[in-house]
Design an enzyme around this catalytic site. Sequence first.
Site, PDB file in Angstrom:
ATOM      1  N   ASP A   1      16.390  68.901  53.491  1.00  0.00           N
ATOM      2  CA  ASP A   1      15.317  69.737  53.957  1.00  0.00           C
ATOM      3  C   ASP A   1      14.900  70.551  53.031  1.00  0.00           C
ATOM      4  OD1 ASP A   1      15.732  68.912  56.836  1.00  0.00           O
ATOM      5  OD2 ASP A   1      17.432  70.128  56.951  1.00  0.00           O
TER       6      ASP A   1
ATOM      7  N   ASP B   1      14.180  71.027  61.949  1.00  0.00           N
ATOM      8  CA  ASP B   1      15.352  69.818  61.764  1.00  0.00           C
ATOM      9  C   ASP B   1      15.715  69.929  63.374  1.00  0.00           C
ATOM     10  OD1 ASP B   1      16.816  67.793  60.928  1.00  0.00           O
ATOM     11  OD2 ASP B   1      18.372  69.055  60.280  1.00  0.00           O
TER      12      ASP B   1
ATOM     13  N   ASP C   1      19.053  72.456  57.567  1.00  0.00           N
ATOM     14  CA  ASP C   1      20.281  72.652  57.031  1.00  0.00           C
ATOM     15  C   ASP C   1      20.948  71.842  55.993  1.00  0.00           C
ATOM     16  OD1 ASP C   1      20.442  70.409  58.668  1.00  0.00           O
ATOM     17  OD2 ASP C   1      22.120  71.131  59.743  1.00  0.00           O
TER      18      ASP C   1
END
Length: 955
Positions: free
Chosen positions: A673, A347, A669
């Site tokens: 995700d 990410d 995070d």
Amino acid sequence: MSPEPSTTEIPDASVLDARDVARRLGTDLASGLSSAEAAARLERDGANELEPPERIPAWRKVLAQLRDPLVVLLLVAIAVSFVAWVVEGAHGAPFEVIVIAVIVAANALLGYAQEARAEAAVAALADMSAAHATVVRDGEPRSVPASEVVVGDLLVLGEGDTVAADARLVSAAALRVAEASLTGESEPVLKDPAPLPAPTSLGDRLCLVFSGTAVAQGSGRAVVTATGMRTEMGHVADLLATTVEEPTPLQREISGVGKMLGTVVVVIAVVVVATILVTSHVRTLDGLVTVLLLGVSLAVAAVPEGLPAILSVVLALGVQRLARRGAIVKKLSSVETLGSATVICSDKTGTLTRSEMTVERVVTASGEVVLTGEGYSPEGQVRVVDDDAPLTPETRPDLFREVAIVLGGGSLANDSSLRRDGDRWVAQGDPTEVAFHVAERKLGTTESRAARFERRGTVPFTSERKLMSTLEADSAPEAADHALVTKGAPDVLLGRCTHQRVGGSVVPLDDAARERVLAEVDRLSDMALRTLAVAYRPLRELPADLDDGALAALERELVYVGTVGIIDPPRPEAATAIAEAHRAGIRVVMITGDHPRTAGRIAGDLGIVEPGARTLTGTELDEVAARGPDAEAQAVRDVSVYARVAPRHKIEIVDLLQADGETVAMTGDGVNDAPALKSADIGVAMGITGTEVSKQSATMILADDNFATIVDAVREGRGIFDNIRKFLRFLLSSNMGEVATVFFGVVLAGVIGLASDDGTLVLPLLATQILWINLLTDTGPALAMGVDPATEDMMARRPRRRDERVIDGRMWRDVLVVGAVMGAVSLLAIDLVLPGGLVEASGAVAGAGTLDAARTAAFTVLVLAQLFNAFAARSETVSAFHGLLANRWLWGATILAVVLQVLVVHVPALGEAFGTVPLTGTQWLVCVALASAVLWVTELRKLFLRAADRRPARA
């Protein structure tokens, strides 16, 4: 009374007018739902809660730990050993049964404890939901439990609220919602009730708010369109619950080893029994039972029963080392998986970037400056782009004055704050607004600006106006009494401006100047910078009424000053870590919900891709997928930056990479995700900024949120994999030596002088001696090899392929060769001690020439040979003498094993228990010399392999 709903299914509320959505859902936009209607809908649709995962009974979880083929093999070994112990008379304690049972039980409990942590993942999703929500019912606002919110409820949203359900906005006043946990958007999203012209990705649905997100600023009202599992958060929970957690490569390999060993064990038992029955004249029932027990004992000896425990201990030691570096591993087998990772999917927000908006550029009529430093700590310089010199009032007075007004104006038209708390800076409010405070402190004008101005009124930011203004009392003697300070979108703000600040003068803003400003804005946008402009208006007379409407009417005839470019900067250590990953042959892929231009800029800055490389959005990925699986697979091979993706896209990308043979590590995070973290070969969550959901779904947590820690973990994982290969090579070859000794000792009994005169079956080793060898050499030395230091630069080699075996063909050849050598030298020791056979030994070596002496010699040679093998097995090609003293634990285990073997041979009580007799000094020297053959044969083979590796390749 609420109007009658025409339908409760809204296919896509973002493209419908809010009034149309309310009509379909039977909601009165003035009075909301009635209490009776809300109760009926709650009864019909159920509570606004996420469904908990199906609870699995504890006994089923424990049994699940026993399904591994190697564990099943050990359970069979327990049963067989217990039967053999009973048949032999049940003398003493069944040590082998107890040891193997303890190993199996310990591994089952360890696995059970690990899986218990994962059960809270979906429950953590529910914890993120609001405990209460404000809704309009019966014409009045009231607070109700979030679980009682229903479709059609009119939500009242205020700053600090957590959105209780997915809803269509009806009205919004400067409403900004933090959606990073769901969409990956790096900053709070400005919401706009206007319907969208066409369906779009989740992060761009500005007229919708989503369950579990938080209101960062402003207020609004929204009609609930989905609750519980039908919300976007519910879809994530469903993905998480249905995502199958794949076994790690190490788990698959050990499973394969277990199945293979099971086959080998059966073959050994059958071959040994059949061979003995054919070569020996067994006529009695006792003789037949002895032969069968021998076959069973050999089969059990072939199983490295210490393997699961040693594997767990070695992995646990690796986990401890990683914990000291800031990586918390929840699943032991995942440590090795990191070492074989070929792709790291990361990410962007908070993982590769700091998640702290930073002013990077300021452009005014007199020039452009760049600000160094990142994050909320106001450390850095303001430098002029033209000559890269620091900006000072003396060197560039006009530019300095303009930059000070831009940054000071942005800090005035601002509701955030920045304060020092000890050694750190604490920010509160919108990250973009905080960036102005940080930048102004870098310029050094904060105190003078704060002393000069005092706020008297505010016109808040709204999605319609795209501006924010404050009325400031100005105490400067040369200035007007008041000033209206405005910041906002450059194109909107320019429409309110009639003049421009140029140095110390104010000049008319003509068309050419407007075009120059817009060109500068486009240039900053092309650099993936978010742009905001600042203007002001001196006021000598104020309206009598200073309400918002009157102040908003003053937002005209403004003086344009300049534009700032803001970005969420990359972590400085991330670029170094990515370069190290590339050196190790690992591809880094960015997957984010942020804007494509921003994602491409950050990926280029970090070295993930070359600047200008293709960025694929979630919508574009869907279009590629519509062309067929081959097109989608090729796109995933070619593209390393994905933007504006939904949670399902992350799973699709991970699955496609895995289907292409990649071993995927996924970092993240946010809630968005979590499914991909669970689906990946190893999920890595952020410990500081990560949500509880991502932490529970992941197998590893970065306590420092540092992407560079992943590279350290990869290095550690590769070292662990090398050490696993070392002790597997050692254990399997040592066990093969035991099998070879007993098998060929029986088959060749007549050749080596082991056969009895009456045809009775004589064994080269006793069962207790085989058990002692396994306990002595399969624990200490193998564990010591698990912490063997690295002998090469592990990050300079490519990661191992997904289909590459831990135990490959070359290792099996090593195992067979070393096992054969161990068997040969052990049987040679028997031949040297006993009279007759191939070699007639001297009296000094033969001693009494008894069967017990011969067995003791073979027993000792086999123990010493396995200790020599521990040093030889440290590398497949590197000499055992390279770094010979590097592993002090291996030396300690070896010395301890030698001492214990001497005690077993020379202490009378132990000698009686293990069937040994004392050896002479000469016999000990002969045993050491014979055992060392394992080392010399291995050294010759390594020398040949090194020479072969240096030869030029042939076509």
